[in-house]
Design a protein around this motif. Structure first.
Motif, mmCIF file in Angstrom:
data_model
loop_
_atom_site.group_PDB
_atom_site.id
_atom_site.type_symbol
_atom_site.label_atom_id
_atom_site.label_comp_id
_atom_site.label_asym_id
_atom_site.label_seq_id
_atom_site.Cartn_x
_atom_site.Cartn_y
_atom_site.Cartn_z
ATOM 1 N N ASP A 91 0.829 -1.202 0.000
ATOM 2 C CA ASP A 91 0.000 0.000 0.000
ATOM 3 C C ASP A 91 0.866 1.255 0.000
ATOM 4 N N SER A 92 1.943 1.233 0.777
ATOM 5 C CA SER A 92 2.843 2.389 0.834
ATOM 6 C C SER A 92 3.525 2.629 -0.497
ATOM 7 N N GLU A 93 3.963 1.542 -1.151
ATOM 8 C CA GLU A 93 4.631 1.698 -2.446
ATOM 9 C C GLU A 93 3.693 2.330 -3.472
ATOM 10 N N LEU A 94 2.446 1.863 -3.513
ATOM 11 C CA LEU A 94 1.482 2.403 -4.474
ATOM 12 C C LEU A 94 1.095 3.839 -4.135
ATOM 13 N N LEU A 95 0.869 4.101 -2.849
ATOM 14 C CA LEU A 95 0.458 5.441 -2.446
ATOM 15 C C LEU A 95 1.608 6.432 -2.608
ATOM 16 N N ALA A 96 2.834 5.990 -2.356
ATOM 17 C CA ALA A 96 3.993 6.859 -2.558
ATOM 18 C C ALA A 96 4.096 7.290 -4.016
ATOM 19 N N ASP A 97 3.899 6.345 -4.922
ATOM 20 C CA ASP A 97 3.966 6.663 -6.353
ATOM 21 C C ASP A 97 2.882 7.668 -6.733
ATOM 22 N N ALA A 98 1.659 7.426 -6.277
ATOM 23 C CA ALA A 98 0.563 8.342 -6.593
ATOM 24 C C ALA A 98 0.809 9.725 -5.994
ATOM 25 N N ALA A 99 1.298 9.765 -4.752
ATOM 26 C CA ALA A 99 1.546 11.042 -4.089
ATOM 27 C C ALA A 99 2.636 11.829 -4.791
ATOM 28 N N GLU A 100 3.695 11.153 -5.196
ATOM 29 C CA GLU A 100 4.799 11.864 -5.858
ATOM 30 C C GLU A 100 4.376 12.389 -7.224
ATOM 31 N N ARG A 101 3.635 11.607 -7.972
ATOM 32 C CA ARG A 101 3.165 12.074 -9.280
ATOM 33 C C ARG A 101 2.239 13.286 -9.118
ATOM 34 N N ALA A 102 1.341 13.207 -8.144
ATOM 35 C CA ALA A 102 0.427 14.328 -7.925
ATOM 36 C C ALA A 102 1.185 15.562 -7.464
ATOM 37 N N ALA A 103 2.178 15.367 -6.589
ATOM 38 C CA ALA A 103 2.948 16.502 -6.083
ATOM 39 C C ALA A 103 3.776 17.148 -7.183
ATOM 40 N N VAL A 104 4.349 16.345 -8.064
ATOM 41 C CA VAL A 104 5.105 16.899 -9.201
ATOM 42 C C VAL A 104 4.165 17.678 -10.120
ATOM 43 N N SER A 105 2.999 17.104 -10.385
ATOM 44 C CA SER A 105 2.029 17.799 -11.242
ATOM 45 C C SER A 105 1.623 19.133 -10.629
ATOM 46 N N ALA A 106 1.343 19.132 -9.334
ATOM 47 C CA ALA A 106 0.946 20.374 -8.665
ATOM 48 C C ALA A 106 2.059 21.404 -8.701
ATOM 49 N N SER A 107 3.296 20.942 -8.527
ATOM 50 C CA SER A 107 4.428 21.865 -8.554
ATOM 51 C C SER A 107 4.631 22.469 -9.936
ATOM 52 N N LEU A 108 4.546 21.637 -10.979
ATOM 53 C CA LEU A 108 4.775 22.122 -12.339
ATOM 54 C C LEU A 108 3.648 23.033 -12.823
ATOM 55 N N LEU A 109 2.422 22.706 -12.469
ATOM 56 C CA LEU A 109 1.274 23.439 -13.005
ATOM 57 C C LEU A 109 0.898 24.664 -12.186
ATOM 58 N N THR A 110 1.191 24.638 -10.890
ATOM 59 C CA THR A 110 0.755 25.755 -10.036
ATOM 60 C C THR A 110 1.889 26.433 -9.300
ATOM 61 N N GLY A 111 3.092 25.861 -9.360
ATOM 62 C CA GLY A 111 4.207 26.444 -8.612
ATOM 63 C C GLY A 111 4.208 26.089 -7.145
#
Length: 585
Positions: free
Chosen positions: A340-360
């Motif tokens: 569960d941690s491995e899957l959630l870590a991947d989802a969290a990192e992808r979402a965080a990168v997207s938020a950083s790139l799109l919104t700063g």
């Protein structure tokens, strides 16, 4: 013998590592640096790696490790450095160093001085000495990433090897992962515990499925065994090196010089006194074998690409016959938390990168790294496999749940940030759905019913084009009402849907046909019997029944002579089931 003894203390060529520099040059007695390129590996050469094994959790848990074992590892080795000038200590597991820094800051400062003096080498390149059979490849990469970063940031050191003396099997993918992470060597002694394919070689090249490889030392000797042999003049050692020369082209080998004994192993500390005394004798005795004790990666650095190209190769898994099968099922709850941690870590990192790139938005690296550190620590080779005492799992479960909550917090914050940047001006209640996968995804979406629709008798979901979708009201595992519908989402992206009160469109006559005991689509007919077992899987395309008998929950014999958390015997697996789950499932 008398003439040989007269030479004690004057032979430097017999052992390269530890000669003392002038005490006025530094506070800590330094090890003389060795240039790997200067070593003549055509001469019989034995590389000794002083080390002490510590199980982070096994027959004990973190409190005892911190209170006793970490402290003794620091104190015992500091004392040994002063007594044995040729002693260079190797120790792995960056997370252990982090605990030393937290609980013994003054001793940790002294540790840094010994590292700078070349007497203590942060080895292994990983966060912990981890398991490889259960974690994902991403986790293995993170072990190396976080381990090497910690050693680089804290000590200015990086090793080119992966040391794993005690693990329950090594997959075919491992050499590829190690190579792509910039490592050159791998060492273990675990294959002596019963390898499925024997020990392919003492020194050779282990090649992964993509052709990438590492130099592998696969027969490094007992990491807790006492060393009393003067290897520089030992005939058996010379014979083994000659055998290696015939096989790999170089008369070289690689030994662990570990700590503890059969009654006190796996608890850290320093190498045994008898072994350290033997090391000094080896270094002071001239002979046909050059003994080199030093950093764990020295041999791997010394071997050239041209020399390695002539080594024997192995292109398969390196698995154990009996000391590994049980670890794939023991302590299954922690394995679930890990995945569960491995899957959630991947989802969290992808979402965080997207938020950083799109919104700063600021990237939450500290939160992610802390959660990853807890997850990786749980992958220690006795913790995740399930071979530790029950008390250890109270700590492991706690760490795992904390990591899950941290990953979930990062994910929720990032999705919230992304949602605020999207156009949610829709007719009805907007619902933002995020797909963390890197492919277009069509899947069922289950969401809590919003407060605005809490009293609705029927709800319909609408896509971005205003198309009404088949929608179902259901109840979740927590007893709360939910809405269920089919969505199509872009890769690593979000889409805005709308929920409105009203009767959804009927489900189109699809290919799936459902009865009380049958599921059928264009390809398969699956039948469930009265007991709840899968009675039949019929493949219509090939016109063949796929099951020899109903798929049932079977209870097998499992009576290993010892170590039941590790071992399931093949002779037991081959036997018919003792019984099956016969009550209605």
């Amino acid at each position: 013998m008398q003439n040989r003894q007269k030479k004690i203390g004057i032979s430097v060529m017999a052992c390269i590592t530890a000669g003392l520099l002038s005490s006025a040059a530094a506070e800590k007695p330094k090890a003389a640096p060795v240039d790997p390129a200067s070593l003549d590996l055509t001469r019989p050469t034995l590389f000794i790696t002083p080390y002490s094994h510590l199980d982070d959790m096994w027959r004990w848990a973190y409190p005892q490790v911190i209170r006793d074992f970490l402290k003794s590892t620091l104190d015992d080795n500091f004392e040994a450095f002063e007594k044995y000038p040729n002693f260079v200590f190797n120790w792995s597991g960056a997370s252990r160093y982090a605990m030393m820094k937290e609980y013994y800051p003054e001793k940790y400062d002294e540790l840094k001085e010994w590292v700078a003096a070349g007497r203590w080498f942060p080895s292994g390149s990983s966060w912990v000495e981890n398991d490889f059979l259960v974690p994902s490849t991403e986790s293995v990469v993170r072990q190396i990433l976080m381990g090497r970063k910690y050693f680089h940031d804290e000590f200015g050191k990086e090793s080119l090897e992966y040391m794993l003396p005690d693990c329950f099997g090594f997959p075919y993918s491992l050499p590829s992962v190690l190579s792509h992470c910039g490592l050159k060597g791998f060492s273990t002694q675990k294959l002596t515990w019963g390898s499925a394919n024997g020990i392919p070689f003492n020194i050779g090249r282990w090649i992964g499925p993509d052709g990438e490889s590492v130099i592998a030392a696969l027969n490094c000797g007992n990491y807790a065994g006492e060393h009393e042999t003067i290897y520089s003049t030992n005939e058996k050692t010379l014979q083994r090196l000659e055998t290696n020369r015939v096989i790999c082209g170089l008369p070289i080998d690689y030994y662990y010089m570990g700590g503890g004994d059969k009654n006190n192993a796996d608890r850290g500390g320093a190498p045994q006194t008898v072994s350290l005394e033997t090391l000094e004798k080896c270094c002071a005795t001239e002979g046909p074998v050059k003994v080199i004790a030093g950093p764990a990666d020295l041999m791997f650095r010394a071997i050239t690409d041209e020399q390695a190209a002539k080594f024997p190769t192995w292109n398969k898994d390196l698995l154990l016959i009996e000391h590994s099968t049980g670890v794939l099922t023991s302590q299954s709850y922690l394995k679930q938390v890990n995945r569960d941690s491995e899957l959630l870590a991947d989802a969290a990192e992808r979402a965080a990168v997207s938020a950083s790139l799109l919104t700063g938005a600021a990237y939450p690296s500290n939160a992610l790294n802390h959660a990853w550190g807890l997850t990786l620590r749980n992958q220690f080779h006795d913790t995740l496999p399930g071979t530790s005492i029950p008390k250890a799992y109270e700590h492991a479960w706690n760490d795992g749940i904390v990591a899950l909550n941290q990953f979930a917090g990062v994910y929720a914050d990032a999705i919230g940030t992304l949602a605020r940047s999207l156009n949610t001006d829709v007719q009805g209640v907007p619902l933002v759905i995020y797909n963390p996968l890197s492919t277009v995804r069509e899947d069922l979406v289950e969401a809590l019913i919003p407060a605005e629709l809490a009293n609705a008798k029927a709800i319909t979901a609408y896509d971005a084009q205003g198309q009404a979708l088949p929608t179902q009201l259901t109840t979740g595992w927590d007893g709360k009402a939910r809405v269920l519908f089919h969505a199509k989402l872009p890769p690593v992206g979000a889409a805005v849907y709308a929920l409105r009160e009203g009767t959804p469109p009927p489900v189109k006559n699809g290919e799936l046909k459902i009865s009380e005991s049958t599921l059928e689509n264009k390809r398969y007919v699956v039948k469930i019997d009265k007991n709840g077992d899968i009675a039949s899987v019929f493949d219509k395309q090939v016109g063949k029944e796929l099951l020899e008998k109903p798929a049932q929950l079977e209870f097998i014999a499992d009576f290993p002579k010892l170590k039941p958390a590790w071992r399931i015997y093949w002779k037991d697996i081959k036997q018919p089931a003792r019984s099956v789950a016969a009550n209605p499932v």
